[in-house]
Design a protein around this motif. Structure first.
Motif, PDB file in Angstrom:
ATOM      1  N   LEU A 194      16.363  10.056-101.888  1.00  0.00           N
ATOM      2  CA  LEU A 194      16.162  10.434-103.138  1.00  0.00           C
ATOM      3  C   LEU A 194      16.757  11.294-104.202  1.00  0.00           C
ATOM      4  CD1 LEU A 194      14.426   9.945-106.025  1.00  0.00           C
ATOM      5  CD2 LEU A 194      12.812  11.911-105.052  1.00  0.00           C
ATOM      6  N   LEU A 195      17.035  12.471-103.072  1.00  0.00           N
ATOM      7  CA  LEU A 195      17.996  13.558-103.398  1.00  0.00           C
ATOM      8  C   LEU A 195      19.317  13.203-103.824  1.00  0.00           C
ATOM      9  CD1 LEU A 195      16.014  16.856-102.061  1.00  0.00           C
ATOM     10  CD2 LEU A 195      15.914  15.761-104.460  1.00  0.00           C
ATOM     11  N   LYS A 196      19.536  12.503-102.287  1.00  0.00           N
ATOM     12  CA  LYS A 196      21.066  12.114-102.327  1.00  0.00           C
ATOM     13  C   LYS A 196      21.531  11.216-103.579  1.00  0.00           C
ATOM     14  CE  LYS A 196      23.716  12.503 -99.676  1.00  0.00           C
ATOM     15  NZ  LYS A 196      24.942  13.480 -99.644  1.00  0.00           N
ATOM     16  N   SER A 197      20.493  10.380-103.973  1.00  0.00           N
ATOM     17  CA  SER A 197      20.839   9.504-105.227  1.00  0.00           C
ATOM     18  C   SER A 197      20.940  10.086-106.557  1.00  0.00           C
ATOM     19  CB  SER A 197      19.880   8.335-105.240  1.00  0.00           C
ATOM     20  OG  SER A 197      18.611   8.876-105.727  1.00  0.00           O
ATOM     21  N   VAL A 198      20.260  11.240-106.820  1.00  0.00           N
ATOM     22  CA  VAL A 198      20.351  11.858-108.009  1.00  0.00           C
ATOM     23  C   VAL A 198      21.030  13.037-108.048  1.00  0.00           C
ATOM     24  CG1 VAL A 198      18.071  10.892-108.856  1.00  0.00           C
ATOM     25  CG2 VAL A 198      18.229  13.253-107.426  1.00  0.00           C
ATOM     26  N   CYS A 199      21.560  13.630-107.167  1.00  0.00           N
ATOM     27  CA  CYS A 199      22.378  15.017-107.160  1.00  0.00           C
ATOM     28  C   CYS A 199      23.577  14.777-106.371  1.00  0.00           C
ATOM     29  CB  CYS A 199      21.603  15.909-106.566  1.00  0.00           C
ATOM     30  SG  CYS A 199      20.293  16.415-107.418  1.00  0.00           S
ATOM     31  N   ASN A 200      24.767  15.376-106.654  1.00  0.00           N
ATOM     32  CA  ASN A 200      26.089  15.466-105.941  1.00  0.00           C
ATOM     33  C   ASN A 200      26.317  16.663-104.973  1.00  0.00           C
ATOM     34  OD1 ASN A 200      26.688  12.863-107.411  1.00  0.00           O
ATOM     35  ND2 ASN A 200      27.032  14.087-109.204  1.00  0.00           N
ATOM     36  N   ILE A 201      25.438  17.625-104.698  1.00  0.00           N
ATOM     37  CA  ILE A 201      25.705  18.479-103.774  1.00  0.00           C
ATOM     38  C   ILE A 201      25.130  17.877-102.392  1.00  0.00           C
ATOM     39  CG2 ILE A 201      26.075  20.116-105.469  1.00  0.00           C
ATOM     40  CD1 ILE A 201      23.196  21.155-105.149  1.00  0.00           C
ATOM     41  N   PRO A 202      25.443  18.782-101.351  1.00  0.00           N
ATOM     42  CA  PRO A 202      25.012  18.672-100.103  1.00  0.00           C
ATOM     43  C   PRO A 202      23.332  18.739 -99.816  1.00  0.00           C
ATOM     44  CG  PRO A 202      26.949  19.773 -99.860  1.00  0.00           C
ATOM     45  CD  PRO A 202      26.503  19.696-101.438  1.00  0.00           C
ATOM     46  N   VAL A 203      22.877  17.900 -99.045  1.00  0.00           N
ATOM     47  CA  VAL A 203      21.312  18.221 -98.797  1.00  0.00           C
ATOM     48  C   VAL A 203      21.164  18.832 -97.463  1.00  0.00           C
ATOM     49  CG1 VAL A 203      19.300  17.134 -98.930  1.00  0.00           C
ATOM     50  CG2 VAL A 203      20.958  16.504-100.613  1.00  0.00           C
ATOM     51  N   ILE A 204      20.284  19.497 -97.459  1.00  0.00           N
ATOM     52  CA  ILE A 204      20.006  20.230 -95.861  1.00  0.00           C
ATOM     53  C   ILE A 204      18.482  19.719 -95.797  1.00  0.00           C
ATOM     54  CG2 ILE A 204      19.726  22.186 -94.587  1.00  0.00           C
ATOM     55  CD1 ILE A 204      21.977  23.649 -96.459  1.00  0.00           C
ATOM     56  N   SER A 205      17.888  19.200 -94.537  1.00  0.00           N
ATOM     57  CA  SER A 205      16.652  18.743 -94.387  1.00  0.00           C
ATOM     58  C   SER A 205      15.989  20.126 -93.813  1.00  0.00           C
ATOM     59  CB  SER A 205      16.624  17.630 -93.594  1.00  0.00           C
ATOM     60  OG  SER A 205      15.285  17.323 -93.286  1.00  0.00           O
ATOM     61  N   ALA A 206      14.842  20.270 -94.370  1.00  0.00           N
ATOM     62  CA  ALA A 206      13.776  21.261 -93.819  1.00  0.00           C
ATOM     63  C   ALA A 206      12.461  20.484 -93.421  1.00  0.00           C
ATOM     64  CB  ALA A 206      13.683  22.371 -94.911  1.00  0.00           C
ATOM     65  N   GLY A 207      12.170  20.583 -92.147  1.00  0.00           N
ATOM     66  CA  GLY A 207      10.585  20.036 -91.760  1.00  0.00           C
ATOM     67  C   GLY A 207      10.743  18.983 -90.655  1.00  0.00           C
ATOM     68  N   GLY A 208       9.961  19.262 -89.636  1.00  0.00           N
ATOM     69  CA  GLY A 208       9.622  18.192 -89.035  1.00  0.00           C
ATOM     70  C   GLY A 208      10.649  17.934 -87.676  1.00  0.00           C
ATOM     71  N   VAL A 209      11.697  18.739 -87.774  1.00  0.00           N
ATOM     72  CA  VAL A 209      12.718  18.515 -86.363  1.00  0.00           C
ATOM     73  C   VAL A 209      12.461  19.668 -85.498  1.00  0.00           C
ATOM     74  CG1 VAL A 209      15.015  18.758 -85.784  1.00  0.00           C
ATOM     75  CG2 VAL A 209      14.316  17.541 -88.022  1.00  0.00           C
ATOM     76  N   GLY A 210      12.286  19.276 -84.035  1.00  0.00           N
ATOM     77  CA  GLY A 210      11.904  20.488 -82.953  1.00  0.00           C
ATOM     78  C   GLY A 210      12.773  19.838 -81.917  1.00  0.00           C
ATOM     79  N   LYS A 211      13.298  18.740 -81.896  1.00  0.00           N
ATOM     80  CA  LYS A 211      14.514  18.414 -80.765  1.00  0.00           C
ATOM     81  C   LYS A 211      15.586  17.692 -81.186  1.00  0.00           C
ATOM     82  CE  LYS A 211      11.662  14.255 -79.793  1.00  0.00           C
ATOM     83  NZ  LYS A 211      11.196  13.463 -78.727  1.00  0.00           N
TER      84      LYS A 211
END
Length: 344
Positions: free
Chosen positions: A165-182
């Protein structure tokens, strides 16, 4: 060695790091030693400015980190009115030439304006489309997409929905936060369109973390099904480990607290009081032996099996990423080869 290979993304290019990982800023937990070791390991890290009681302590911490590592150092600034030290903290970040700032819980306009002049990158925590568009217009360098699996103040959307969703409406990089542990989960975020990740909970169980052994052991002992959301700590829903004490006090504000929070004139002060009391409770539990265990963490603790140095946590994560990446590439090669053989 596979774990030393560089994975190039927009995030690594922006910060000059080898692997697209930010050790997320964690209230009370993050410290200089953790960030120094993270940077030496080829990633980067950020510390909440509010982890320091005075501006002088804050300045000295920044000087120490900048003197010990050549890699990028980040700071998390709370940009709403509850942080009455914001202007001073921001000025110190500029003077000490911090590499990037992560803004949370408010309008980052002042931070972006000040930092642009000095080449400091500004990444803004966002949980929704409307706010993401606003901070992009203000000049943010990247969005930190806080999803529903994040530790602390989590978002409302799953990564699989929020990042595209954010990639579709914005033109700046997106960093994901949450749920990654490996490591293998990093590829999932990259495939969704993220340029990297911000992760924190797995680093609570690091040797460098200054929290109590009981807190670290809880990160090892408990898993994703033990994480619950409470509004008793800051007035804003926050994730904690569902210890016997949390079960005893409950996760919802009582009727009087809810009533005061709805009062037009009183709700601001009620929220400030809730935040103050909640942070004091977290502080006592994080550093001392108490049955009143209020430990903040996210679902990614599911993947923590032991207390390790930051350097080993990073090395194991990266090794897992490359092992899975090369394993999937090998599988794809054999599938193509088998298809080719059957066709001739």
């Amino acid at each position: 060695m596979a774990s030393m290979e560089i994975l190039e993304t927009e995030l690594t290019k922006m910060l000059g790091i080898k692997f697209p990982i930010i050790m997320a800023p964690m209230f009370l937990v993050s410290n200089t030693e953790m960030v120094i070791e993270a940077t030496r390991a080829g990633i980067t890290g950020a510390i909440p400015s509010l982890n320091y009681r005075t501006d002088e302590e804050f300045r000295q911490a920044l000087k120490e980190m900048k003197s010990k590592v050549a890699g990028p150092i980040g700071i998390n600034l709370i940009v709403n009115k509850s942080n009455f030290r914001l202007k001073e903290q921001l000025a110190i970040c500029v003077e000490e030439k911090i590499d990037f700032i992560i803004t949370s819980l408010g309008n980052p306009k002042l931070v972006i304006e000040k930092c642009k002049k000095h080449g400091i990158k500004v990444f803004c925590d966002v949980t929704e489309e409307v706010y993401a568009k606003k901070v992009e217009q203000l000049g943010a360098d990247a969005l930190i997409a806080v999803n529903s699996s994040a530790g602390g103040h989590a978002g409302n959307m799953e990564a699989k929905d929020l990042i595209p969703l954010l990639k579709s409406v914005c033109n700046i990089p997106v960093i994901s936060a949450g749920g990654v542990g490996k490591g293998e989960q990093l590829q999932e975020m990259l495939d969704l369109g993220a340029c990297g990740i911000s992760m924190g909970s797995i680093f609570i169980a690091s040797e460098e973390a200054g929290v109590s052994d009981a807190y670290k052991e809880a990160i090892v002992k408990y898993g994703k099904d033990d994480i619950v959301m409470t509004d008793k700590l800051s007035g804003t829903p926050c994730t904690v480990i569902n210890t016997p004490y949390v079960q005893e006090i409950g996760t919802q504000q009582n009727w009087l607290e809810r009533l005061l929070n709805k009062h037009k004139k009183l709700k601001k002060y009620m929220k400030m009081l809730t935040f103050y009391k909640g942070m004091k409770s977290l502080q006592k539990a994080a550093f001392g032996a108490t049955y009143k265990t209020l430990w903040c963490a996210g679902p990614s603790i599911e993947h923590v099996t032991q207390v390790q140095p930051v350097s080993e946590i990073v090395a194991n994560f990266i090794k897992n990423y490359w092992d899975k990446k090369k394993g999937s590439q090998l599988t794809s090669f054999f599938l193509v080869y088998r298809h080719f053989r059957s066709a001739i």
